[in-house]
Design a protein around this motif. Structure first.
Motif, mmCIF file in Angstrom:
data_model
loop_
_atom_site.group_PDB
_atom_site.id
_atom_site.type_symbol
_atom_site.label_atom_id
_atom_site.label_comp_id
_atom_site.label_asym_id
_atom_site.label_seq_id
_atom_site.Cartn_x
_atom_site.Cartn_y
_atom_site.Cartn_z
ATOM 1 N N GLN A 12 0.599 -1.010 0.139
ATOM 2 C CA GLN A 12 0.301 -0.227 -0.188
ATOM 3 C C GLN A 12 0.484 1.139 -0.036
ATOM 4 O O GLN A 12 1.373 1.540 1.004
ATOM 5 N N TYR A 13 0.787 1.990 -1.082
ATOM 6 C CA TYR A 13 1.283 3.334 -1.495
ATOM 7 C C TYR A 13 1.131 4.870 -0.931
ATOM 8 O O TYR A 13 -0.123 4.243 -0.710
ATOM 9 N N ALA A 14 1.716 5.075 0.130
ATOM 10 C CA ALA A 14 0.680 6.287 0.610
ATOM 11 C C ALA A 14 1.200 7.187 -0.354
ATOM 12 O O ALA A 14 2.700 7.676 -0.821
ATOM 13 N N GLU A 15 0.935 9.310 0.454
ATOM 14 C CA GLU A 15 1.462 9.747 -0.575
ATOM 15 C C GLU A 15 2.869 10.282 -0.395
ATOM 16 O O GLU A 15 3.625 10.468 -1.482
ATOM 17 N N SER A 16 2.912 9.987 1.027
ATOM 18 C CA SER A 16 4.979 9.568 1.197
ATOM 19 C C SER A 16 5.283 9.125 0.458
ATOM 20 O O SER A 16 6.595 9.887 -0.021
ATOM 21 N N ASP A 17 4.951 8.123 -0.002
ATOM 22 C CA ASP A 17 5.792 6.943 -1.133
ATOM 23 C C ASP A 17 5.739 7.095 -2.053
ATOM 24 O O ASP A 17 6.715 7.383 -3.029
ATOM 25 N N VAL A 18 5.256 7.648 -2.865
ATOM 26 C CA VAL A 18 4.561 8.954 -4.303
ATOM 27 C C VAL A 18 5.476 9.710 -4.152
ATOM 28 O O VAL A 18 6.408 9.559 -5.632
ATOM 29 N N GLU A 19 5.514 10.567 -3.402
ATOM 30 C CA GLU A 19 6.893 11.300 -2.575
ATOM 31 C C GLU A 19 8.519 11.279 -3.209
ATOM 32 O O GLU A 19 9.478 11.895 -3.687
ATOM 33 N N ARG A 20 8.448 10.134 -2.674
ATOM 34 C CA ARG A 20 9.609 9.675 -2.437
ATOM 35 C C ARG A 20 10.232 9.060 -4.056
ATOM 36 O O ARG A 20 11.314 8.929 -4.182
ATOM 37 N N LEU A 21 9.555 8.516 -4.225
ATOM 38 C CA LEU A 21 9.326 7.745 -5.772
ATOM 39 C C LEU A 21 10.012 8.957 -6.122
ATOM 40 O O LEU A 21 10.885 9.197 -7.253
ATOM 41 N N ARG A 22 9.327 10.276 -6.344
ATOM 42 C CA ARG A 22 9.291 11.588 -6.854
ATOM 43 C C ARG A 22 10.588 11.596 -7.328
ATOM 44 O O ARG A 22 11.349 11.820 -8.447
ATOM 45 N N PHE A 23 11.128 11.974 -6.322
ATOM 46 C CA PHE A 23 12.243 12.151 -5.604
ATOM 47 C C PHE A 23 13.477 11.698 -6.580
ATOM 48 O O PHE A 23 14.566 12.119 -6.362
ATOM 49 N N VAL A 24 13.424 9.712 -5.872
ATOM 50 C CA VAL A 24 14.302 9.061 -6.899
ATOM 51 C C VAL A 24 14.576 9.419 -8.133
ATOM 52 O O VAL A 24 15.197 9.663 -8.787
ATOM 53 N N LEU A 25 12.917 10.217 -8.624
ATOM 54 C CA LEU A 25 13.354 9.776 -9.611
ATOM 55 C C LEU A 25 13.973 11.087 -10.518
ATOM 56 O O LEU A 25 14.425 11.252 -11.899
ATOM 57 N N ALA A 26 13.747 12.125 -10.164
ATOM 58 C CA ALA A 26 14.194 13.452 -10.118
ATOM 59 C C ALA A 26 15.804 13.332 -10.067
ATOM 60 O O ALA A 26 16.039 13.557 -11.331
ATOM 61 N N LEU A 27 16.819 12.687 -9.249
ATOM 62 C CA LEU A 27 18.069 12.556 -8.741
ATOM 63 C C LEU A 27 18.487 11.725 -10.094
ATOM 64 O O LEU A 27 19.866 11.645 -10.783
ATOM 65 N N GLN A 28 17.845 10.296 -10.583
ATOM 66 C CA GLN A 28 18.418 9.115 -11.217
ATOM 67 C C GLN A 28 18.276 9.284 -12.806
ATOM 68 O O GLN A 28 19.326 9.232 -12.972
ATOM 69 N N ARG A 29 16.730 10.688 -13.145
ATOM 70 C CA ARG A 29 16.884 10.351 -14.488
ATOM 71 C C ARG A 29 17.369 11.359 -14.861
ATOM 72 O O ARG A 29 17.907 12.173 -16.047
ATOM 73 N N ASP A 30 16.720 13.018 -14.111
ATOM 74 C CA ASP A 30 17.036 14.290 -14.481
ATOM 75 C C ASP A 30 19.019 14.154 -14.319
ATOM 76 O O ASP A 30 19.196 15.953 -14.843
ATOM 77 N N HIS A 31 19.323 13.868 -13.054
ATOM 78 C CA HIS A 31 20.524 14.428 -12.472
ATOM 79 C C HIS A 31 21.563 13.045 -13.221
ATOM 80 O O HIS A 31 22.298 13.472 -12.088
ATOM 81 N N TYR A 32 20.996 11.639 -13.288
ATOM 82 C CA TYR A 32 21.882 10.991 -14.020
ATOM 83 C C TYR A 32 22.707 10.311 -12.373
ATOM 84 O O TYR A 32 24.123 9.822 -12.405
ATOM 85 N N MET A 33 21.917 10.437 -10.944
ATOM 86 C CA MET A 33 22.773 9.742 -10.131
ATOM 87 C C MET A 33 22.506 8.401 -9.289
ATOM 88 O O MET A 33 21.383 8.081 -10.022
ATOM 89 N N PRO A 34 24.011 7.637 -8.934
ATOM 90 C CA PRO A 34 23.405 6.175 -9.042
ATOM 91 C C PRO A 34 22.548 6.319 -7.689
ATOM 92 O O PRO A 34 22.802 7.079 -6.798
ATOM 93 N N LEU A 35 21.497 5.390 -7.063
ATOM 94 C CA LEU A 35 21.408 5.594 -6.335
ATOM 95 C C LEU A 35 21.847 4.758 -4.920
ATOM 96 O O LEU A 35 21.115 5.151 -3.941
ATOM 97 N N LYS A 36 23.356 4.719 -4.864
ATOM 98 C CA LYS A 36 23.680 4.495 -3.858
ATOM 99 C C LYS A 36 23.940 5.750 -3.171
ATOM 100 O O LYS A 36 23.649 6.611 -1.628
ATOM 101 N N VAL A 37 23.932 6.513 -4.250
ATOM 102 C CA VAL A 37 23.975 7.895 -3.566
ATOM 103 C C VAL A 37 22.962 9.259 -3.229
ATOM 104 O O VAL A 37 22.933 9.375 -2.378
ATOM 105 N N ILE A 38 21.949 8.176 -4.263
ATOM 106 C CA ILE A 38 19.894 8.864 -3.628
ATOM 107 C C ILE A 38 19.793 8.693 -2.161
ATOM 108 O O ILE A 38 18.922 9.101 -1.442
#
Length: 211
Positions: A26-52
């Motif tokens: 079950q995904y709360a709004e905070s989970d959705v925002e967390r996903l958006r944060f991860v995608l912003a750093l990974q896809r828009d700023h090309y950061m590896p997951l360990k840095v995120i």
């Protein structure tokens, strides 16, 4: 986003959705925002997951991460409206007119970019990567560098991709979604390291100009 990608991020500890008694996520709004944060750093700023993950751990401790990229904020909406808009635009395809309007490229410059293979069209439309290339080339044109001068970058990119592709081949050859997600993340991390190496080598030579 594919379910396999979400499971991969959960496996890496970047998101922790609540589970029902039957085991459903079950995904709360905070989970959705967390996903958006991860995608912003990974896809828009090309950061590896360990840095995120380090950023997220800092946020979870109630602290503000240092050195966040411009436009990215940690909360309560973990992604700025500007970055959210970028995410919504991801996957859109641009006409040649839209590409020129958003990049500032002239018709002549776009024609040269196409002829030298620096950008390519899919059924007459261009993706966000082509837009980034066009914007960079507009700036470089101001320094006297034309598309014909930039062909070595295309050749280098193809060689680097071949190197990355070989490195992740064992994972990429597997058919399950989790392995595909792992291969994509490994490719990003290797690419980031290659870019860092390239930058260090070039900057080292520029530094010698001042000595």
């Amino acid at each position: 986003m594919k379910a396999s990608k979400i499971r991969f991020l959960e496996e890496k500890g970047l998101i922790t959705p609540r589970r029902t008694a039957a085991g459903y996520r079950q995904y709360a709004e905070s989970d959705v925002e967390r996903l958006r944060f991860v995608l912003a750093l990974q896809r828009d700023h090309y950061m590896p997951l360990k840095v995120i993950k380090d950023y997220l751990d800092t946020i979870d401790r109630g602290e503000r991460p240092e050195n966040l990229p411009p436009g990215v904020v940690p909360g309560p909406r973990m992604v700025s409206e500007e970055v959210a808009a970028k995410l919504q635009r991801r996957g859109r395809m641009l006409t040649a007119e839209q590409l020129r309007a958003e990049s500032g490229a002239s018709a002549e410059l776009l024609e040269s970019l196409l002829s030298f293979g620096l950008v390519s069209a899919d059924e007459g439309r261009f993706d966000e990567h082509a837009l980034r290339v066009a914007r960079a080339c507009v700036q470089l044109e101001g320094h006297g560098l034309e598309p014909r001068h930039l062909r070595p970058f295309q050749a280098a990119a193809e060689r680097e991709f071949g190197l990355v592709e070989r490195a992740v081949a064992p994972l990429a050859s597997r058919r399950d979604g989790s392995s595909q997600a792992r291969a994509a993340e490994a490719a990003r991390e290797i690419s980031e390291l290659c870019l860092g190496l390239h930058s260090a080598l070039v900057q080292g030579r520029i530094a010698r100009m001042e000595s």
